[in-house]
Design a protein around this motif. Structure first.
Motif, PDB file in Angstrom:
ATOM      1  N   ALA A  17       0.822  -1.221   0.000  1.00  0.00           N
ATOM      2  CA  ALA A  17       0.000   0.000   0.000  1.00  0.00           C
ATOM      3  C   ALA A  17       0.851   1.265   0.000  1.00  0.00           C
ATOM      4  CB  ALA A  17      -1.038   0.044   1.132  1.00  0.00           C
ATOM      5  N   SER A  18       2.182   1.140  -0.106  1.00  0.00           N
ATOM      6  CA  SER A  18       3.025   2.320  -0.304  1.00  0.00           C
ATOM      7  C   SER A  18       2.766   2.867  -1.709  1.00  0.00           C
ATOM      8  CB  SER A  18       4.502   1.956  -0.171  1.00  0.00           C
ATOM      9  OG  SER A  18       4.894   1.134  -1.263  1.00  0.00           O
ATOM     10  N   PHE A  19       3.209   4.105  -1.978  1.00  0.00           N
ATOM     11  CA  PHE A  19       3.041   4.675  -3.308  1.00  0.00           C
ATOM     12  C   PHE A  19       3.818   3.863  -4.355  1.00  0.00           C
ATOM     13  CE2 PHE A  19       1.294   8.077  -0.865  1.00  0.00           C
ATOM     14  CZ  PHE A  19       0.425   8.732  -1.712  1.00  0.00           C
ATOM     15  N   THR A  20       4.960   3.305  -3.950  1.00  0.00           N
ATOM     16  CA  THR A  20       5.717   2.473  -4.896  1.00  0.00           C
ATOM     17  C   THR A  20       4.935   1.207  -5.237  1.00  0.00           C
ATOM     18  OG1 THR A  20       7.752   3.281  -3.874  1.00  0.00           O
ATOM     19  CG2 THR A  20       7.966   1.431  -5.374  1.00  0.00           C
ATOM     20  N   PHE A  21       4.259   0.635  -4.242  1.00  0.00           N
ATOM     21  CA  PHE A  21       3.430  -0.548  -4.495  1.00  0.00           C
ATOM     22  C   PHE A  21       2.331  -0.225  -5.500  1.00  0.00           C
ATOM     23  CE2 PHE A  21      -0.482  -2.898  -3.426  1.00  0.00           C
ATOM     24  CZ  PHE A  21      -0.073  -4.180  -3.772  1.00  0.00           C
ATOM     25  N   LEU A  22       1.664   0.917  -5.312  1.00  0.00           N
ATOM     26  CA  LEU A  22       0.587   1.298  -6.231  1.00  0.00           C
ATOM     27  C   LEU A  22       1.107   1.459  -7.655  1.00  0.00           C
ATOM     28  CD1 LEU A  22      -1.459   3.884  -4.135  1.00  0.00           C
ATOM     29  CD2 LEU A  22      -2.010   1.485  -4.607  1.00  0.00           C
ATOM     30  N   ALA A  23       2.285   2.075  -7.783  1.00  0.00           N
ATOM     31  CA  ALA A  23       2.875   2.266  -9.113  1.00  0.00           C
ATOM     32  C   ALA A  23       3.217   0.917  -9.734  1.00  0.00           C
ATOM     33  CB  ALA A  23       4.124   3.137  -8.996  1.00  0.00           C
ATOM     34  N   THR A  24       3.751   0.008  -8.915  1.00  0.00           N
ATOM     35  CA  THR A  24       4.163  -1.309  -9.401  1.00  0.00           C
ATOM     36  C   THR A  24       2.945  -2.119  -9.828  1.00  0.00           C
ATOM     37  OG1 THR A  24       5.965  -1.196  -7.801  1.00  0.00           O
ATOM     38  CG2 THR A  24       5.557  -3.342  -8.815  1.00  0.00           C
ATOM     39  N   LYS A  25       1.915  -2.107  -8.979  1.00  0.00           N
ATOM     40  CA  LYS A  25       0.692  -2.843  -9.278  1.00  0.00           C
ATOM     41  C   LYS A  25      -0.006  -2.267 -10.505  1.00  0.00           C
ATOM     42  CE  LYS A  25      -2.961  -2.664  -6.832  1.00  0.00           C
ATOM     43  NZ  LYS A  25      -4.246  -2.788  -6.141  1.00  0.00           N
ATOM     44  N   GLY A  26       0.058  -0.937 -10.639  1.00  0.00           N
ATOM     45  CA  GLY A  26      -0.560  -0.276 -11.787  1.00  0.00           C
ATOM     46  C   GLY A  26       0.116  -0.629 -13.100  1.00  0.00           C
ATOM     47  N   SER A  88       3.491   8.626 -11.534  1.00  0.00           N
ATOM     48  CA  SER A  88       2.316   8.396 -10.717  1.00  0.00           C
ATOM     49  C   SER A  88       1.905   9.737 -10.121  1.00  0.00           C
ATOM     50  CB  SER A  88       2.733   7.423  -9.611  1.00  0.00           C
ATOM     51  OG  SER A  88       1.681   6.719  -9.136  1.00  0.00           O
ATOM     52  N   LYS A  89       0.677  10.139 -10.408  1.00  0.00           N
ATOM     53  CA  LYS A  89       0.205  11.427  -9.910  1.00  0.00           C
ATOM     54  C   LYS A  89       0.062  11.354  -8.390  1.00  0.00           C
ATOM     55  CE  LYS A  89      -3.075  14.763 -11.745  1.00  0.00           C
ATOM     56  NZ  LYS A  89      -4.265  14.912 -12.608  1.00  0.00           N
ATOM     57  N   ILE A  90       0.558  12.354  -7.704  1.00  0.00           N
ATOM     58  CA  ILE A  90       0.379  12.372  -6.248  1.00  0.00           C
ATOM     59  C   ILE A  90      -1.003  12.934  -5.942  1.00  0.00           C
ATOM     60  CG2 ILE A  90       1.095  13.492  -4.099  1.00  0.00           C
ATOM     61  CD1 ILE A  90       3.906  13.186  -4.909  1.00  0.00           C
ATOM     62  N   GLU A 198       2.625  -2.664 -23.434  1.00  0.00           N
ATOM     63  CA  GLU A 198       2.176  -1.643 -24.381  1.00  0.00           C
ATOM     64  C   GLU A 198       1.665  -0.422 -23.631  1.00  0.00           C
ATOM     65  OE1 GLU A 198      -0.407  -3.485 -27.207  1.00  0.00           O
ATOM     66  OE2 GLU A 198       1.104  -4.967 -27.769  1.00  0.00           O
ATOM     67  N   GLU A 199       1.014   0.484 -24.308  1.00  0.00           N
ATOM     68  CA  GLU A 199       0.425   1.677 -23.689  1.00  0.00           C
ATOM     69  C   GLU A 199       1.446   2.606 -23.049  1.00  0.00           C
ATOM     70  OE1 GLU A 199      -2.066  -0.294 -20.957  1.00  0.00           O
ATOM     71  OE2 GLU A 199      -3.203  -1.244 -22.531  1.00  0.00           O
ATOM     72  N   SER A 200       2.665   2.641 -23.576  1.00  0.00           N
ATOM     73  CA  SER A 200       3.621   3.615 -23.071  1.00  0.00           C
ATOM     74  C   SER A 200       3.286   4.979 -23.667  1.00  0.00           C
ATOM     75  CB  SER A 200       5.037   3.209 -23.444  1.00  0.00           C
ATOM     76  OG  SER A 200       5.193   3.244 -24.846  1.00  0.00           O
ATOM     77  N   GLU A 201       3.826   6.025 -23.019  1.00  0.00           N
ATOM     78  CA  GLU A 201       3.544   7.396 -23.428  1.00  0.00           C
ATOM     79  C   GLU A 201       4.757   7.978 -24.146  1.00  0.00           C
ATOM     80  OE1 GLU A 201       0.739   9.430 -22.395  1.00  0.00           O
ATOM     81  OE2 GLU A 201      -0.158   7.514 -21.813  1.00  0.00           O
ATOM     82  N   GLY A 202       4.525   8.662 -25.228  1.00  0.00           N
ATOM     83  CA  GLY A 202       5.555   9.485 -25.842  1.00  0.00           C
ATOM     84  C   GLY A 202       6.728   8.733 -26.424  1.00  0.00           C
ATOM     85  N   TYR A 284      14.434   3.682 -22.479  1.00  0.00           N
ATOM     86  CA  TYR A 284      13.208   3.100 -21.920  1.00  0.00           C
ATOM     87  C   TYR A 284      12.008   3.972 -22.263  1.00  0.00           C
ATOM     88  CZ  TYR A 284      14.589   6.613 -18.486  1.00  0.00           C
ATOM     89  OH  TYR A 284      14.965   7.787 -17.898  1.00  0.00           O
ATOM     90  N   TYR A 285      10.824   3.414 -22.022  1.00  0.00           N
ATOM     91  CA  TYR A 285       9.585   4.151 -22.250  1.00  0.00           C
ATOM     92  C   TYR A 285       8.944   4.556 -20.925  1.00  0.00           C
ATOM     93  CZ  TYR A 285       9.628   3.238 -27.239  1.00  0.00           C
ATOM     94  OH  TYR A 285       9.960   3.238 -28.555  1.00  0.00           O
ATOM     95  N   THR A 286       8.022   5.525 -21.015  1.00  0.00           N
ATOM     96  CA  THR A 286       7.333   6.061 -19.847  1.00  0.00           C
ATOM     97  C   THR A 286       5.922   5.486 -19.767  1.00  0.00           C
ATOM     98  OG1 THR A 286       8.577   8.099 -20.094  1.00  0.00           O
ATOM     99  CG2 THR A 286       6.575   8.222 -18.754  1.00  0.00           C
ATOM    100  N   TYR A 287       5.497   5.109 -18.571  1.00  0.00           N
ATOM    101  CA  TYR A 287       4.138   4.610 -18.336  1.00  0.00           C
ATOM    102  C   TYR A 287       3.467   5.479 -17.280  1.00  0.00           C
ATOM    103  CZ  TYR A 287       6.080   0.610 -20.754  1.00  0.00           C
ATOM    104  OH  TYR A 287       6.679  -0.178 -21.688  1.00  0.00           O
ATOM    105  N   LEU A 288       2.196   5.783 -17.488  1.00  0.00           N
ATOM    106  CA  LEU A 288       1.434   6.519 -16.473  1.00  0.00           C
ATOM    107  C   LEU A 288       0.560   5.530 -15.728  1.00  0.00           C
ATOM    108  CD1 LEU A 288       0.237   9.665 -18.480  1.00  0.00           C
ATOM    109  CD2 LEU A 288       2.284   9.382 -17.093  1.00  0.00           C
ATOM    110  N   THR A 289       0.531   5.615 -14.403  1.00  0.00           N
ATOM    111  CA  THR A 289      -0.369   4.730 -13.666  1.00  0.00           C
ATOM    112  C   THR A 289      -1.710   5.427 -13.509  1.00  0.00           C
ATOM    113  OG1 THR A 289       0.442   5.573 -11.577  1.00  0.00           O
ATOM    114  CG2 THR A 289       1.444   3.557 -12.391  1.00  0.00           C
ATOM    115  N   PRO A 290      -2.788   4.641 -13.405  1.00  0.00           N
ATOM    116  CA  PRO A 290      -4.119   5.239 -13.273  1.00  0.00           C
ATOM    117  C   PRO A 290      -4.232   6.052 -11.985  1.00  0.00           C
ATOM    118  CG  PRO A 290      -4.189   2.841 -12.988  1.00  0.00           C
ATOM    119  CD  PRO A 290      -2.824   3.186 -13.432  1.00  0.00           C
ATOM    120  N   GLU A 291      -5.158   6.977 -11.972  1.00  0.00           N
ATOM    121  CA  GLU A 291      -5.384   7.823 -10.779  1.00  0.00           C
ATOM    122  C   GLU A 291      -5.818   6.953  -9.595  1.00  0.00           C
ATOM    123  OE1 GLU A 291      -6.698  11.627 -11.432  1.00  0.00           O
ATOM    124  OE2 GLU A 291      -5.338  11.524 -13.138  1.00  0.00           O
ATOM    125  N   ASN A 292      -5.499   7.402  -8.410  1.00  0.00           N
ATOM    126  CA  ASN A 292      -5.927   6.646  -7.222  1.00  0.00           C
ATOM    127  C   ASN A 292      -6.270   7.585  -6.079  1.00  0.00           C
ATOM    128  OD1 ASN A 292      -3.351   7.098  -5.608  1.00  0.00           O
ATOM    129  ND2 ASN A 292      -2.568   6.122  -7.465  1.00  0.00           N
TER     130      ASN A 292
END
Lengths: 292, 292
Positions: A17-26, A88-90, A198-202, A284-292
């Motif tokens: 449930a850390s922010f890193t966990f959310l990013a990883t799970k996302g 990951s948006k704060i 897939e679904e990387s940005e830019g 490498y490519y950039t990925y955005l995690t969904p809002e939480n």
């Protein structure tokens, strides 16, 4: 360049449930094995020692850690590559016990991690200037406290997954002061490759760690000339002390280009001729995690 | 330029015995009134609102805070100046209860703040690889735990003042992995001046926050040209997102020169002609705090 295969073991900066966990799970699908580690060096060493395939660690603007530690550890201690980047948006929300939803305008205390309280400074100052703030070791621990005390009119600040985990009601969303504020994570690996997600940005991005030949006035300017005349765009540059003494530096430069492009190869060759040492963390490519 | 007078009220990022407190106490004489604040924005706002004369906040590589918060807050939220900079060597020691000094090679647990555990990763890995590590909210809280349990063979990691405060014995000094590692603090004020404290180190330094006219390839290179041909040396440069959206940046540049020098005035004028916005945090001196 190799495409990375599944099913992988992935270290992340814990706890769950850390922010890193959310990013990883996302980022990864549920097939992968996610393993929490207690510190950034432990995450990185787990990859280096082959205990896991990948590690996800914060590198910029994170809640959990001294992020210079990530950069310094990757520069000084190991030879690993970045195979992906997660943004990951704060988002910080105000949450109360469901028994107190009607009374939340009269809360008598706000509990959270010191950084989360700091990130919501203006909201708290404007809205609850007389309410005492209490520092807790994590946003999750603060949510747990609120859950355990339905009789108290208190609130926690944290992300939506904390509210969900402890069955709290979010009474005000997005109370953080700075919007467009992201935490950035590196996904590191022993192999120089790219995530097969897939679904990387830019566009692809390459990170170089560049040591200048000596601390000469204008040496950085010379380094940037190498990129500028080739129209290679830097999205970030930062100087870091080399730790061999005061006054020696290396630079972390993020370039919006693939290191296999001829212009990039030319730039690296020219930097070496200028006496610079270039350590590439890969493309490498950039990925955005969904809002939480 | 005004010399700042005593006796001052000084906000610092608390709690007492924090690394910021040690830096603040090391810099000022005992005449000043030191007031702990809970977050970086609260420290900075206290100066802005005139509640205190000065604030001491971490700006680089600190244990206590998300330091981008300091830079972003100074850029976005207030018009304050840096009147001095403090460098404080990070020193972590292993300490045990005096009742356990003979047994310290057989410790059964190590307690500290997660960042302090991370900073001593290699020492702990090499010396106590089987011993469980326990995260505590602060190094000071960990020292308190060790003090309260003379019957347990456990150790804390922290600075010398924690050992002194809780009467613990330091059994291994300087166990942090990276030496030459400093935490850097800004002393901020409403007035653009300099601390009237002697014993500063080296030359005056000026911090500029520079916004580029647009996200053009090579714009940073152009900015650095302005400094390079004047032989103005940068000791640090870092890009930060502007928070108006992805892809817009400002730069924090530390230049080893006084902003009143003709070359510096020329540089600022030229930057403005190029379409840059320059926010100066002022010219200040560097102070080293004694070892602890």
């Amino acid at each position: 360049m190799t495409e990375l295969q599944s099913r992988k073991r992935i270290a992340y900066l814990g706890p769950e449930a850390s922010f890193t966990f959310l990013a990883t799970k996302g980022l990864f699908n549920s097939n992968e094995i996610l393993e929490p580690y207690r510190t950034i060096p432990e995450c990185i060493e787990a990859v280096s020692e082959g205990k896991v395939d990948l590690a996800v660690v914060p590198v910029e603007n994170a809640l959990e850690g001294t992020v210079t530690l990530t950069v310094d550890y990757l520069f000084h201690e190991v030879d690993l590559y970045v195979v992906g980047e997660v943004l990951s948006k704060i988002q910080q929300h105000l949450m109360v016990n469901k028994a107190q939803v009607m009374n939340w305008n009269n809360i008598e205390g706000v509990y959270s991690h010191p950084h989360a309280l700091a990130q919501c400074h203006k909201y708290l100052h404007y809205r609850f200037s007389k309410v005492p703030l209490h520092q807790y070791s994590s946003t999750s621990a603060a949510a747990k406290l609120v859950a355990e005390h339905p009789e108290l009119c208190i609130a926690a600040i944290g992300n939506a997954s904390s509210a969900e985990k402890y069955d709290l009601e979010i009474v005000e969303r997005n109370i953080h002061d700075f919007h467009f504020n992201h935490t950035r994570f590196f996904v590191v690996s022993k192999k120089n490759g790219r995530l097969s997600i897939e679904e990387s940005e830019g566009k692809p991005k390459t990170t170089f760690m560049i040591t200048l030949p000596s601390d000469v006035s204008g040496a950085l300017h010379q380094v940037l000339s190498v990129f500028a005349w080739r129209k290679l765009n830097l999205s970030k540059i930062e100087s870091r002390p080399l730790k061999t003494g005061l006054g020696d530096y290396f630079f972390i430069a993020d370039i919006i280009a693939d290191e296999e492009e001829p212009m990039m190869k030319g730039a690296v060759e020219e930097l070496q001729v200028l006496g610079c040492t270039v350590k590439s963390l890969g493309t490498y490519y950039t990925y955005l995690t969904p809002e939480n």
